[in-house]
Scaffold this active site. Structure first.
Site, PDB file in Angstrom:
ATOM      1  N   LYS A  79     -10.170 101.929 -17.609  1.00 46.26           N
ATOM      2  CA  LYS A  79      -8.820 101.725 -18.136  1.00 46.26           C
ATOM      3  C   LYS A  79      -8.561 100.233 -18.190  1.00 46.26           C
ATOM      4  CE  LYS A  79      -5.239 104.365 -19.369  1.00 46.26           C
ATOM      5  NZ  LYS A  79      -5.321 105.632 -20.092  1.00 46.26           N
ATOM      6  N   GLY A 179      10.157 113.787 -21.389  1.00 45.95           N
ATOM      7  CA  GLY A 179       9.480 112.766 -22.185  1.00 45.95           C
ATOM      8  C   GLY A 179       9.028 113.349 -23.508  1.00 45.95           C
ATOM      9  N   VAL A 180       9.707 112.963 -24.588  1.00 43.05           N
ATOM     10  CA  VAL A 180       9.363 113.507 -25.909  1.00 43.05           C
ATOM     11  C   VAL A 180       8.972 112.372 -26.853  1.00 43.05           C
ATOM     12  CG1 VAL A 180      10.600 115.686 -25.803  1.00 43.05           C
ATOM     13  CG2 VAL A 180      11.850 113.619 -26.432  1.00 43.05           C
ATOM     14  N   GLY A 181       8.114 111.497 -26.339  1.00 41.98           N
ATOM     15  CA  GLY A 181       7.600 110.395 -27.134  1.00 41.98           C
ATOM     16  C   GLY A 181       6.341 110.793 -27.866  1.00 41.98           C
ATOM     17  N   LYS A 182       5.299 109.972 -27.730  1.00 39.63           N
ATOM     18  CA  LYS A 182       4.044 110.168 -28.461  1.00 39.63           C
ATOM     19  C   LYS A 182       3.524 111.603 -28.387  1.00 39.63           C
ATOM     20  CE  LYS A 182       1.603 105.699 -28.465  1.00 39.63           C
ATOM     21  NZ  LYS A 182       0.403 105.011 -27.949  1.00 39.63           N
ATOM     22  N   VAL A 183       3.415 112.130 -27.175  1.00 42.28           N
ATOM     23  CA  VAL A 183       2.821 113.453 -26.969  1.00 42.28           C
ATOM     24  C   VAL A 183       3.875 114.547 -26.883  1.00 42.28           C
ATOM     25  CG1 VAL A 183       1.403 114.854 -25.416  1.00 42.28           C
ATOM     26  CG2 VAL A 183       0.826 112.448 -25.800  1.00 42.28           C
ATOM     27  N   HIS A 185       6.803 115.198 -28.142  1.00 39.12           N
ATOM     28  CA  HIS A 185       7.442 115.836 -29.299  1.00 39.12           C
ATOM     29  C   HIS A 185       6.481 116.772 -30.028  1.00 39.12           C
ATOM     30  CE1 HIS A 185       5.605 112.652 -31.840  1.00 39.12           C
ATOM     31  NE2 HIS A 185       5.847 113.447 -32.858  1.00 39.12           N
TER      32      HIS A 185
END
Length: 357
Positions: A79, A179-183, A185
């Site tokens: 990472k 959390g409904v950002g990149k993944v 949503h």
């Protein structure tokens, strides 16, 4: 500040990169190359301190090694973190300087997108390095890896539903997505298509509005209220540490299955979940769809091949639940054991990874 050696994390290599002219301050951590070159995304984040950045990259790189092992990939775990605010500090010069840093490792580490970095950023990094995945289709990549990440989480959730309620569907279940950002949503779309009712929360009002505009039937709760609300499944899809002592003690969900990395706030949380009768789907197992996608780019991306591999997360998750039951341990422990066995068995044949000349 506690150094890498004193932490005793077992990492093979931790490298700092500093380029004052561009503002680059980066750390690349390689946990293991037992199964192959390390692969993991680049997180661009305004850490409060260098120590915080080091802690994050060490935890994330270890999780990537276990994720790749459980996903059956011939890859190790690594990472990178770039210290700074991507909204103000990200420039072409910085990204290209970072690309040179990646290239200097000679193929022991492949990078990709993560929090604060995007496909277009990887295309810029790729102008200086051949060890970049998560690129745009125009540059031979697969594009947005969050699509398969969400698909894989949904497959893991189906496996959890099979174990908890005897049917591999979320139909009629209430799922809370934090959390409904990149993944997140994309995960909401899968859940609604499967017949679940969904409640969401996000610190970003624009992220919530985007989901609500498309799906007004979705409920919204405050970020702090969602984890302990009445629901069947809790899906942490933001940053790590979502499962704290306080959250676990008050949780009403029967299943926890989400996309966030490092969901357990500290060792021992997995036992608390088990004692409360909460079925925890290990995060690095169910969120490995994105890794599967970017890994597929290394040999020339095939969407059908990558999606079929991500669909296998369902069976892998079921296997871990069954192994946990057989060995009398929490699923998080069973997943670690499965990964460690593969790294040990295959890794002894390979030793320390050296890129081909």
């Amino acid at each position: 500040m506690t150094g890498v050696f004193e932490r005793g994390t077992g990492h093979e290599q931790v490298t700092y990169f500093n380029d004052p002219a561009s503002g680059l301050r980066a750390i690349i951590a390689i946990y293991s190359t037992a199964l192959g070159p390390a692969l993991g995304g680049t997180r661009f984040y305004p850490y409060a301190s260098e120590d915080d950045a080091l802690s994050d990259v060490l935890n994330l790189s270890r999780a990537m090694a276990y994720k790749a092992a459980c996903a059956g990939l011939d890859l190790g775990g690594g990472k990178a973190v770039i210290i700074g605010d991507p909204a103000t500090d990200k420039t072409e010069a910085l990204l290209r300087a970072y690309g040179r840093a990646v290239q200097s490792l000679g193929g022991r580490y492949y990078t990709a997108c993560d929090v604060g970095t995007y496909v277009e950023d990887m295309d810029v990094v790729g102008r200086e390095s051949t060890f970049v995945t998560g690129r745009s289709p125009a540059h031979g990549g697969a594009g947005d890896s969050s699509i398969l990440t969400a698909y894989g989480v949904f497959q893991g959730m189906r496996a959890a539903a099979e174990m908890a309620w005897g049917a591999s569907t979320l139909r009629g279940r209430r799922v809370g997505v934090a959390g409904v950002g990149k993944v997140g949503h994309h995960l909401v779309e899968h859940l609604l298509d499967d017949g679940a009712s969904v409640v969401i929360a996000d610190v970003s009002s624009s992220a919530v509005d985007r989901v609500r505009q498309l799906h007004p039937e979705v409920d919204v709760l405050d970020v702090d209220a969602l984890p302990t609300a009445a629901m069947d499944v809790y899906a942490p899809c933001a940053l790590g540490g979502a499962l704290s002592d306080e959250v676990v003690a008050a949780m009403q969900a029967r299943v926890v299955c989400g996309a966030a990395n490092n969901q357990l706030a500290h060792p021992g949380i997995e036992k608390q979940l088990e004692e409360r009768g909460v079925l925890y789907a290990p995060d690095y197992v169910v969120n490995s769809g994105g890794l599967i996608q970017v890994a597929d780019e290394i040999e020339g991306y095939s969407e059908a091949r990558a999606r079929a591999k991500a669909a296998g997360i369902y069976e892998t998750t079921l296997r871990i639940f069954r192994l946990a039951a057989e060995e009398g341990v929490p699923p998080a422990v069973a997943a670690d054991r499965l990964a460690e066995r593969r790294m040990g068995e295959i890794g002894r044949l390979r030793g320390f990874w050296l890129a081909s000349r």
